[in-house]
Write a protein that holds these residues in place. Structure first.
Motif, PDB file in Angstrom:
ATOM      1  N   ALA A  85       2.660   1.691  -3.324  1.00  0.00           N
ATOM      2  CA  ALA A  85       1.745   2.152  -4.370  1.00  0.00           C
ATOM      3  C   ALA A  85       1.473   3.641  -4.239  1.00  0.00           C
ATOM      4  O   ALA A  85       1.383   4.353  -5.246  1.00  0.00           O
ATOM      5  N   GLU A  86       1.356   4.128  -3.012  1.00  0.00           N
ATOM      6  CA  GLU A  86       1.126   5.562  -2.783  1.00  0.00           C
ATOM      7  C   GLU A  86       2.289   6.400  -3.316  1.00  0.00           C
ATOM      8  O   GLU A  86       2.121   7.550  -3.671  1.00  0.00           O
ATOM      9  N   ARG A  87       3.469   5.797  -3.360  1.00  0.00           N
ATOM     10  CA  ARG A  87       4.664   6.500  -3.836  1.00  0.00           C
ATOM     11  C   ARG A  87       5.001   6.156  -5.290  1.00  0.00           C
ATOM     12  O   ARG A  87       5.996   6.612  -5.823  1.00  0.00           O
ATOM     13  N   VAL A 106       0.839  -1.206   0.000  1.00  0.00           N
ATOM     14  CA  VAL A 106       0.000   0.000   0.000  1.00  0.00           C
ATOM     15  C   VAL A 106       0.870   1.251   0.000  1.00  0.00           C
ATOM     16  O   VAL A 106       0.671   2.169  -0.799  1.00  0.00           O
ATOM     17  N   GLN A 107       1.856   1.281   0.897  1.00  0.00           N
ATOM     18  CA  GLN A 107       2.717   2.461   0.998  1.00  0.00           C
ATOM     19  C   GLN A 107       3.542   2.657  -0.276  1.00  0.00           C
ATOM     20  O   GLN A 107       3.743   3.786  -0.721  1.00  0.00           O
ATOM     21  N   TYR A 130      10.465  -0.470  -2.590  1.00  0.00           N
ATOM     22  CA  TYR A 130      10.153   0.300  -1.388  1.00  0.00           C
ATOM     23  C   TYR A 130      10.807  -0.331  -0.158  1.00  0.00           C
ATOM     24  O   TYR A 130      11.394   0.373   0.671  1.00  0.00           O
ATOM     25  N   TYR A 178       6.721  -2.773  -4.449  1.00  0.00           N
ATOM     26  CA  TYR A 178       6.924  -2.943  -3.018  1.00  0.00           C
ATOM     27  C   TYR A 178       8.328  -3.445  -2.672  1.00  0.00           C
ATOM     28  O   TYR A 178       8.882  -3.080  -1.637  1.00  0.00           O
TER      29      TYR A 178
END
Length: 101
Positions: free
Chosen positions: A71-73, A68-69, A80, A77
């Motif tokens: 994808a927000e950026r 999720v985090q 990330y 993953y």
């Protein structure tokens, strides 16, 4: 063209910008050729030597949060997670150096 680019140096940013602009068509052709030959890599820089890989087991909830985090950026993953690990290691190293001082 590619050999010239490997050794090319510029005195100023303006000179470099002018060179890239004046060789735009030729460079586009090189990229198309490299793409057709499968020589293009992913990302801004393709590493010359493969990085060693490692396997870690993560809680599925942590992976979900990372997805999720990321994808927000706008990141994958795995990228990330590597970024988070790199930042944590750098911060720990800074703390070690400041504690030793």
């Amino acid at each position: 063209m590619l050999e010239e680019l490997k050794t090319k140096t510029f005195a100023t940013e303006a000179e470099e910008a002018q060179w890239w602009e004046s060789h735009e068509d030729e460079l586009a052709g090189e990229f198309e050729k490299a793409g057709a030959e499968g020589r293009l890599g992913f990302g801004t820089v393709v590493k010359r030597a493969p990085l060693p890989s490692t396997t870690i087991r993560l809680d599925p909830e942590d992976i979900s949060k990372a997805r999720v985090q990321a994808a927000e950026r706008g990141l994958r993953y795995q990228t990330y997670l590597k970024m988070i690990i790199h930042e944590a290691l750098r911060e720990a190293e800074k703390k070690q150096h400041s504690a030793a001082s």
